[in-house]
Scaffold this motif. Sequence first.
Motif, PDB file in Angstrom:
ATOM      1  N   LEU A 112       0.886  -1.090  -0.058  1.00 15.37           N
ATOM      2  CA  LEU A 112      -0.040  -0.107  -0.183  1.00 15.37           C
ATOM      3  C   LEU A 112       0.925   1.215  -0.033  1.00 15.37           C
ATOM      4  O   LEU A 112       0.530   2.216  -0.679  1.00 15.37           O
ATOM      5  CB  LEU A 112      -0.967  -0.029   1.227  1.00 15.37           C
ATOM      6  CG  LEU A 112      -2.015  -1.114   1.139  1.00 15.37           C
ATOM      7  CD1 LEU A 112      -2.687  -1.069   2.336  1.00 15.37           C
ATOM      8  CD2 LEU A 112      -3.147  -0.997   0.015  1.00 15.37           C
ATOM      9  N   ALA A 113       1.995   1.300   0.594  1.00 19.24           N
ATOM     10  CA  ALA A 113       3.037   2.482   0.755  1.00 19.24           C
ATOM     11  C   ALA A 113       3.560   2.432  -0.672  1.00 19.24           C
ATOM     12  O   ALA A 113       3.749   3.574  -1.301  1.00 19.24           O
ATOM     13  CB  ALA A 113       3.996   2.104   1.734  1.00 19.24           C
ATOM     14  N   GLU A 114       3.858   1.683  -1.117  1.00 18.48           N
ATOM     15  CA  GLU A 114       4.400   1.663  -2.658  1.00 18.48           C
ATOM     16  C   GLU A 114       3.567   2.233  -3.612  1.00 18.48           C
ATOM     17  O   GLU A 114       3.745   3.052  -4.375  1.00 18.48           O
ATOM     18  CB  GLU A 114       4.905   0.351  -3.124  1.00 18.48           C
ATOM     19  CG  GLU A 114       6.285  -0.131  -2.506  1.00 18.48           C
ATOM     20  CD  GLU A 114       7.327   0.763  -2.928  1.00 18.48           C
ATOM     21  OE1 GLU A 114       7.328   1.259  -4.027  1.00 18.48           O
ATOM     22  OE2 GLU A 114       8.120   0.761  -2.166  1.00 18.48           O
ATOM     23  N   TRP A 115       2.216   1.618  -3.396  1.00 17.20           N
ATOM     24  CA  TRP A 115       1.055   2.384  -4.183  1.00 17.20           C
ATOM     25  C   TRP A 115       0.975   3.685  -4.144  1.00 17.20           C
ATOM     26  O   TRP A 115       1.096   4.534  -5.068  1.00 17.20           O
ATOM     27  CB  TRP A 115      -0.271   1.924  -3.932  1.00 17.20           C
ATOM     28  CG  TRP A 115      -1.357   2.235  -4.770  1.00 17.20           C
ATOM     29  CD1 TRP A 115      -1.779   2.079  -5.838  1.00 17.20           C
ATOM     30  CD2 TRP A 115      -2.346   3.387  -4.227  1.00 17.20           C
ATOM     31  NE1 TRP A 115      -3.003   2.932  -6.231  1.00 17.20           N
ATOM     32  CE2 TRP A 115      -3.095   3.730  -5.128  1.00 17.20           C
ATOM     33  CE3 TRP A 115      -2.254   3.914  -2.731  1.00 17.20           C
ATOM     34  CZ2 TRP A 115      -4.147   4.628  -4.832  1.00 17.20           C
ATOM     35  CZ3 TRP A 115      -3.283   5.105  -2.451  1.00 17.20           C
ATOM     36  CH2 TRP A 115      -4.079   5.334  -3.657  1.00 17.20           C
ATOM     37  N   ALA A 116       1.129   4.125  -3.013  1.00 17.22           N
ATOM     38  CA  ALA A 116       0.737   5.554  -2.594  1.00 17.22           C
ATOM     39  C   ALA A 116       1.821   6.451  -2.953  1.00 17.22           C
ATOM     40  O   ALA A 116       1.602   7.502  -3.601  1.00 17.22           O
ATOM     41  CB  ALA A 116       0.639   5.910  -0.859  1.00 17.22           C
ATOM     42  N   GLN A 117       3.110   6.012  -2.715  1.00 18.99           N
ATOM     43  CA  GLN A 117       4.436   6.768  -3.569  1.00 18.99           C
ATOM     44  C   GLN A 117       4.464   6.684  -4.911  1.00 18.99           C
ATOM     45  O   GLN A 117       4.797   7.726  -5.319  1.00 18.99           O
ATOM     46  CB  GLN A 117       5.617   6.079  -2.732  1.00 18.99           C
ATOM     47  CG  GLN A 117       5.803   5.977  -1.260  1.00 18.99           C
ATOM     48  CD  GLN A 117       6.770   5.283  -0.495  1.00 18.99           C
ATOM     49  OE1 GLN A 117       7.617   4.979  -1.107  1.00 18.99           O
ATOM     50  NE2 GLN A 117       6.528   5.033   0.541  1.00 18.99           N
ATOM     51  N   HIS A 118       4.045   5.538  -5.480  1.00 21.63           N
ATOM     52  CA  HIS A 118       4.074   5.666  -6.831  1.00 21.63           C
ATOM     53  C   HIS A 118       2.954   6.877  -7.405  1.00 21.63           C
ATOM     54  O   HIS A 118       3.256   7.279  -8.497  1.00 21.63           O
ATOM     55  CB  HIS A 118       3.499   4.452  -7.501  1.00 21.63           C
ATOM     56  CG  HIS A 118       4.771   3.509  -7.899  1.00 21.63           C
ATOM     57  ND1 HIS A 118       5.635   2.875  -6.734  1.00 21.63           N
ATOM     58  CD2 HIS A 118       5.462   2.935  -8.906  1.00 21.63           C
ATOM     59  CE1 HIS A 118       6.459   2.272  -7.269  1.00 21.63           C
ATOM     60  NE2 HIS A 118       6.486   2.207  -8.476  1.00 21.63           N
ATOM     61  N   ILE A 119       1.929   6.918  -6.847  1.00 26.41           N
ATOM     62  CA  ILE A 119       0.703   7.936  -7.193  1.00 26.41           C
ATOM     63  C   ILE A 119       1.293   9.271  -6.919  1.00 26.41           C
ATOM     64  O   ILE A 119       1.053  10.126  -7.892  1.00 26.41           O
ATOM     65  CB  ILE A 119      -0.449   7.703  -6.382  1.00 26.41           C
ATOM     66  CG1 ILE A 119      -1.084   6.254  -6.364  1.00 26.41           C
ATOM     67  CG2 ILE A 119      -1.421   8.918  -6.432  1.00 26.41           C
ATOM     68  CD1 ILE A 119      -1.590   6.135  -7.878  1.00 26.41           C
ATOM     69  N   VAL A 120       1.789   9.468  -5.843  1.00 27.07           N
ATOM     70  CA  VAL A 120       2.164  11.088  -5.598  1.00 27.07           C
ATOM     71  C   VAL A 120       3.586  11.460  -6.348  1.00 27.07           C
ATOM     72  O   VAL A 120       3.619  12.482  -6.671  1.00 27.07           O
ATOM     73  CB  VAL A 120       2.438  11.414  -4.112  1.00 27.07           C
ATOM     74  CG1 VAL A 120       1.143  11.027  -3.456  1.00 27.07           C
ATOM     75  CG2 VAL A 120       3.416  10.550  -3.545  1.00 27.07           C
ATOM     76  N   THR A 121       4.209  10.362  -6.895  1.00 24.94           N
ATOM     77  CA  THR A 121       5.375  10.825  -7.666  1.00 24.94           C
ATOM     78  C   THR A 121       5.053  10.405  -9.196  1.00 24.94           C
ATOM     79  O   THR A 121       6.086  10.570 -10.006  1.00 24.94           O
ATOM     80  CB  THR A 121       6.823   9.808  -7.018  1.00 24.94           C
ATOM     81  OG1 THR A 121       6.290   8.511  -7.153  1.00 24.94           O
ATOM     82  CG2 THR A 121       6.970  10.329  -5.921  1.00 24.94           C
ATOM     83  N   PHE A 122       3.804  10.181  -9.486  1.00 25.12           N
ATOM     84  CA  PHE A 122       3.535  10.139 -10.949  1.00 25.12           C
ATOM     85  C   PHE A 122       4.302   8.774 -11.665  1.00 25.12           C
ATOM     86  O   PHE A 122       4.645   9.001 -12.696  1.00 25.12           O
ATOM     87  CB  PHE A 122       3.377  11.565 -11.561  1.00 25.12           C
ATOM     88  CG  PHE A 122       2.890  12.535 -11.102  1.00 25.12           C
ATOM     89  CD1 PHE A 122       1.555  12.429 -11.422  1.00 25.12           C
ATOM     90  CD2 PHE A 122       3.463  13.527 -10.358  1.00 25.12           C
ATOM     91  CE1 PHE A 122       0.495  13.412 -10.613  1.00 25.12           C
ATOM     92  CE2 PHE A 122       2.638  14.566  -9.920  1.00 25.12           C
ATOM     93  CZ  PHE A 122       1.262  14.617 -10.059  1.00 25.12           C
ATOM     94  N   ARG A 123       4.639   7.916 -10.813  1.00 30.63           N
ATOM     95  CA  ARG A 123       5.375   6.685 -11.631  1.00 30.63           C
ATOM     96  C   ARG A 123       4.106   5.670 -12.002  1.00 30.63           C
ATOM     97  O   ARG A 123       3.078   5.500 -11.217  1.00 30.63           O
ATOM     98  CB  ARG A 123       6.101   6.087 -10.586  1.00 30.63           C
ATOM     99  CG  ARG A 123       7.288   6.995 -10.098  1.00 30.63           C
ATOM    100  CD  ARG A 123       8.429   6.235  -9.297  1.00 30.63           C
ATOM    101  NE  ARG A 123       7.679   6.404  -7.913  1.00 30.63           N
ATOM    102  CZ  ARG A 123       8.298   5.641  -7.097  1.00 30.63           C
ATOM    103  NH1 ARG A 123       9.180   4.630  -7.119  1.00 30.63           N
ATOM    104  NH2 ARG A 123       7.819   5.707  -5.775  1.00 30.63           N
ATOM    105  N   GLY A 124       4.409   4.928 -12.984  1.00 32.21           N
ATOM    106  CA  GLY A 124       3.594   4.108 -13.535  1.00 32.21           C
ATOM    107  C   GLY A 124       3.527   2.773 -12.767  1.00 32.21           C
ATOM    108  O   GLY A 124       4.320   2.716 -11.871  1.00 32.21           O
ATOM    109  N   GLY A 125       2.548   1.974 -12.844  1.00 29.69           N
ATOM    110  CA  GLY A 125       2.543   0.522 -12.238  1.00 29.69           C
ATOM    111  C   GLY A 125       2.019   0.556 -10.897  1.00 29.69           C
ATOM    112  O   GLY A 125       1.947  -0.453 -10.214  1.00 29.69           O
ATOM    113  N   ALA A 126       1.274   1.722 -10.401  1.00 35.68           N
ATOM    114  CA  ALA A 126       0.868   1.773  -9.250  1.00 35.68           C
ATOM    115  C   ALA A 126      -0.235   0.685  -8.632  1.00 35.68           C
ATOM    116  O   ALA A 126      -0.262  -0.036  -7.853  1.00 35.68           O
ATOM    117  CB  ALA A 126       0.283   3.052  -8.634  1.00 35.68           C
TER     118      ALA A 126
END
Length: 187
Positions: A112-126
């Motif tokens: 869940l933390a990886e998902w959130a960090q990918h979302i706020v840093t606009f990285r794909g694959g969230a």
Amino acid sequence: MRIGSNLFHLGILAILGGHLVGLLTPHALYEGFITAPQKQLLAMVAGGAFGVVCLVGITILTVRRLFNPRVRATGTTGDTAILLLLFAQLLLGLYTIVASTHHMDGSVMMMLAEWAQHIVTFRGGAAEFVAPVAWVYKAHIFLGLTLFLLAPFTRLVHVWSIPVSYLWRPYQVVRRRQPALRYGPRA
């Protein structure tokens, strides 16, 4: 009102702060002094305690909103709907604590933390990070993002104002504007 509002706001601010720190702090920054399972346990205990505080507060506010004729008369359908959505979101969040007891290794929390960090840093694959998690986490995320999207169009927008003097100001009485009554002879 005063007890319900204070409990709700104390609980919700602590919960939001915990979510921000817990989900957005990269694992590398804290792995030297707290493990993922310890972090999960801390999140469950602190989140559970503030969740109960928030639940008591929002229950008082919801009962007041639904059953006090004066409050019902001055509120809007949108106010009630947002309050009920917040109530549902809180219940989902508390249920995630129960679900978390089935995997105390911290693995789901890390996803869940990886998902959130990918979302706020606009990285794909969230989406890959939340695909394997239980439905309750997905529902909590969905409703949380829905509330985030609705906030600018409701009274939740006050979250973004953050005036420090707000803490000491007296309560506001909010009423609908009534059309002016004309007195005297009509022209």
